[in-house]
Motif scaffolding. Structure first.
Motif, PDB file in Angstrom:
ATOM      1  N   MET A   1      16.133  18.779   5.023  1.00  0.00           N
ATOM      2  CA  MET A   1      16.631  19.059   6.624  1.00  0.00           C
ATOM      3  C   MET A   1      16.220  20.609   6.623  1.00  0.00           C
ATOM      4  O   MET A   1      15.667  20.868   7.586  1.00  0.00           O
ATOM      5  CB  MET A   1      18.070  18.767   6.726  1.00  0.00           C
ATOM      6  CG  MET A   1      18.531  17.578   6.810  1.00  0.00           C
ATOM      7  SD  MET A   1      20.160  17.347   6.457  1.00  0.00           S
ATOM      8  CE  MET A   1      20.813  18.144   8.068  1.00  0.00           C
ATOM      9  N   ASP A   2      16.286  21.599   5.772  1.00  0.00           N
ATOM     10  CA  ASP A   2      15.705  22.996   5.931  1.00  0.00           C
ATOM     11  C   ASP A   2      14.493  22.913   6.137  1.00  0.00           C
ATOM     12  O   ASP A   2      13.865  23.533   7.017  1.00  0.00           O
ATOM     13  CB  ASP A   2      16.156  23.726   4.805  1.00  0.00           C
ATOM     14  CG  ASP A   2      17.716  23.800   4.760  1.00  0.00           C
ATOM     15  OD1 ASP A   2      18.408  23.770   5.747  1.00  0.00           O
ATOM     16  OD2 ASP A   2      18.095  24.406   3.508  1.00  0.00           O
TER      17      ASP A   2
ATOM     18  N   ALA B   1      19.819  17.394  -1.976  1.00  0.00           N
ATOM     19  CA  ALA B   1      18.500  16.799  -1.508  1.00  0.00           C
ATOM     20  C   ALA B   1      18.439  16.632  -0.402  1.00  0.00           C
ATOM     21  O   ALA B   1      17.244  17.164   0.472  1.00  0.00           O
ATOM     22  CB  ALA B   1      18.385  15.479  -2.291  1.00  0.00           C
ATOM     23  N   LEU B   2      19.217  16.057   0.509  1.00  0.00           N
ATOM     24  CA  LEU B   2      19.400  15.881   2.015  1.00  0.00           C
ATOM     25  C   LEU B   2      19.125  17.287   2.669  1.00  0.00           C
ATOM     26  O   LEU B   2      18.303  17.213   3.733  1.00  0.00           O
ATOM     27  CB  LEU B   2      20.711  15.175   2.213  1.00  0.00           C
ATOM     28  CG  LEU B   2      20.627  14.876   3.844  1.00  0.00           C
ATOM     29  CD1 LEU B   2      19.595  14.179   4.362  1.00  0.00           C
ATOM     30  CD2 LEU B   2      22.023  14.161   4.207  1.00  0.00           C
ATOM     31  N   GLU B   3      19.808  18.059   2.399  1.00  0.00           N
ATOM     32  CA  GLU B   3      19.773  19.513   2.970  1.00  0.00           C
ATOM     33  C   GLU B   3      18.459  20.343   2.750  1.00  0.00           C
ATOM     34  O   GLU B   3      18.213  21.143   3.648  1.00  0.00           O
ATOM     35  CB  GLU B   3      21.228  20.215   2.712  1.00  0.00           C
ATOM     36  CG  GLU B   3      22.434  19.603   3.421  1.00  0.00           C
ATOM     37  CD  GLU B   3      23.655  19.828   3.024  1.00  0.00           C
ATOM     38  OE1 GLU B   3      23.894  20.840   2.397  1.00  0.00           O
ATOM     39  OE2 GLU B   3      24.807  19.312   3.430  1.00  0.00           O
ATOM     40  N   GLU B   4      18.175  19.963   1.571  1.00  0.00           N
ATOM     41  CA  GLU B   4      16.818  20.766   1.240  1.00  0.00           C
ATOM     42  C   GLU B   4      15.856  20.264   2.101  1.00  0.00           C
ATOM     43  O   GLU B   4      14.753  20.939   2.730  1.00  0.00           O
ATOM     44  CB  GLU B   4      16.347  20.480  -0.012  1.00  0.00           C
ATOM     45  CG  GLU B   4      14.938  21.178  -0.572  1.00  0.00           C
ATOM     46  CD  GLU B   4      14.632  20.568  -2.040  1.00  0.00           C
ATOM     47  OE1 GLU B   4      13.492  20.735  -2.276  1.00  0.00           O
ATOM     48  OE2 GLU B   4      15.587  20.125  -2.913  1.00  0.00           O
TER      49      GLU B   4
ATOM     50  N   VAL C   1      10.882  10.642   2.005  1.00  0.00           N
ATOM     51  CA  VAL C   1      11.466  10.618   3.634  1.00  0.00           C
ATOM     52  C   VAL C   1      11.009  11.782   4.109  1.00  0.00           C
ATOM     53  O   VAL C   1      10.372  12.221   4.939  1.00  0.00           O
ATOM     54  CB  VAL C   1      12.867  10.183   3.813  1.00  0.00           C
ATOM     55  CG1 VAL C   1      13.239  10.574   5.271  1.00  0.00           C
ATOM     56  CG2 VAL C   1      12.772   8.635   3.595  1.00  0.00           C
ATOM     57  N   GLY C   2      11.822  13.202   3.354  1.00  0.00           N
ATOM     58  CA  GLY C   2      11.650  14.642   3.934  1.00  0.00           C
ATOM     59  C   GLY C   2      10.262  14.812   3.861  1.00  0.00           C
ATOM     60  O   GLY C   2       9.878  15.641   4.887  1.00  0.00           O
ATOM     61  N   GLN C   3       9.246  14.718   2.921  1.00  0.00           N
ATOM     62  CA  GLN C   3       8.252  15.036   2.752  1.00  0.00           C
ATOM     63  C   GLN C   3       7.032  14.042   3.305  1.00  0.00           C
ATOM     64  O   GLN C   3       6.004  14.868   3.838  1.00  0.00           O
ATOM     65  CB  GLN C   3       7.930  15.061   1.223  1.00  0.00           C
ATOM     66  CG  GLN C   3       8.707  16.074   0.494  1.00  0.00           C
ATOM     67  CD  GLN C   3       8.730  15.739  -0.918  1.00  0.00           C
ATOM     68  OE1 GLN C   3       7.692  15.424  -1.635  1.00  0.00           O
ATOM     69  NE2 GLN C   3       9.846  16.456  -1.716  1.00  0.00           N
TER      70      GLN C   3
END
Length: 313
Positions: free
Chosen positions: A84-85, A79-82, A140-142
């Motif tokens: 981050m990408d 999830a984290l690296e997705e 968070v990423g989105q």
């Protein structure tokens, strides 16, 4: 997944051991790296004292439980690296994008193949506590990509510090191959000097163009990340108590003295001088004093000789 403060060399027994090891005269109290270090101290204190972490550092971890912990890491880092990408070009995170040096997903795939076989995907599932962590990372990423800094800092800086101690503990306690199968997660082949890389990473964090409010939110999110990790640890501890596999004996030395125990982010227990009742040699001596065991040993000379050799290991 535990105190000597940053810059201390020796540290006294019982001090909390953190992964910020060196002082930097160039940093300011308002720099993000300093705010994170100071702002997460209480979370460190709580995380280091979870039963799962304390047992792990003593080598008291079942192989099945270690495998489940690896599964949790796989879903977390996926999830984290997705995310981050997805945010690698976003200026609020881009300077901290180091896929070659830091990304752990592929290393975790290798570990899962070792533990579960080529059909590992069919044998694992995301636990409830891990799913909550994963959901937050995706949110968070989105929606708040600047907060990815908190999750990356919490995980990767710990992996480069205390993770290297955990690698030694796991390899010895679980009798894993010296060829490093099962612990690829802890191997950072593209980082030649972990200390220098961490200094670079902190410098990149401090150079981010962030206002005071955003920095405060990142610190708050880092504390939230610690809570998610603690919830996973507690979940693993409960699962460990239900596993039927015999626990690894924590009495034998799981740390060979190489490396710096102070670098472990969650290690606080006083290991020094604690052989305790779990020591295999002491247990064997006590067992040998039992009359029935003495009779069996006398009747089975070959077995006794083999057992004696084991006691001396």
């Amino acid at each position: 997944m535990p105190s000597a403060t940053e810059g201390s060399e020796g540290g006294e027994e019982g001090e909390i051991l953190r992964y910020e090891e060196t002082e930097d005269d160039n940093v300011s109290p308002t720099d993000l790296s300093e705010l994170l270090k100071e702002g997460t101290k209480e979370s460190h204190d709580r995380a280091e004292n979870t039963q799962f972490v304390k047992d792990f550092l003593k080598g008291r971890i079942k192989k099945e439980l270690f495998k489940l912990a690896t599964v949790a890491l796989y879903f977390t880092y996926s999830a984290l690296e997705e995310e981050m990408d997805h945010n690698k070009d976003n200026p609020v995170f881009a300077p901290l994008y180091f896929p070659l040096e830091l990304h752990r997903r592929e290393a975790l795939v290798k570990d899962l193949k070792y533990f579960y076989g080529e059909d590992w995907k069919e044998k694992i599932q995301c636990s409830e506590a891990t799913q909550h962590y994963v959901d937050r990372i995706h949110h968070v990423g989105q929606h708040e990509p600047e907060l990815l800094v908190a999750h990356a800092y919490t995980r990767y800086m710990g992996d480069l510090s205390g993770g290297q101690v955990l690698k030694k503990v796991a390899q010895r306690a679980l009798k894993l191959p010296t060829t490093e199968e099962g612990i690829q997660f802890y191997m950072f082949d593209n980082i030649s000097n972990a200390q220098q890389f961490k200094q670079l990473y902190r410098a990149r964090m401090n150079a981010l163009d962030l206002d005071k409010n955003t920095k405060e939110r990142i610190v708050e999110e880092a504390n939230r990340a610690f809570r998610f990790n603690m919830q996973v640890f507690d979940e693993l501890d409960k699962l460990g108590r239900s596993l039927t596999e015999e626990a690894q004996d924590g009495g034998f030395p799981v740390h060979d003295g190489k490396g710096d125990l102070r670098k472990c982010p969650y290690y606080a227990d006083k290991l020094a001088g604690k052989a305790g009742p779990g020591c295999p040699y002491q247990a064997a001596v006590a067992l040998a004093k039992q009359p029935l065991v003495q009779l069996i040993l006398a009747a089975c000379v070959a077995v006794a000789a083999g057992a004696a050799a084991w006691y001396l290991m």
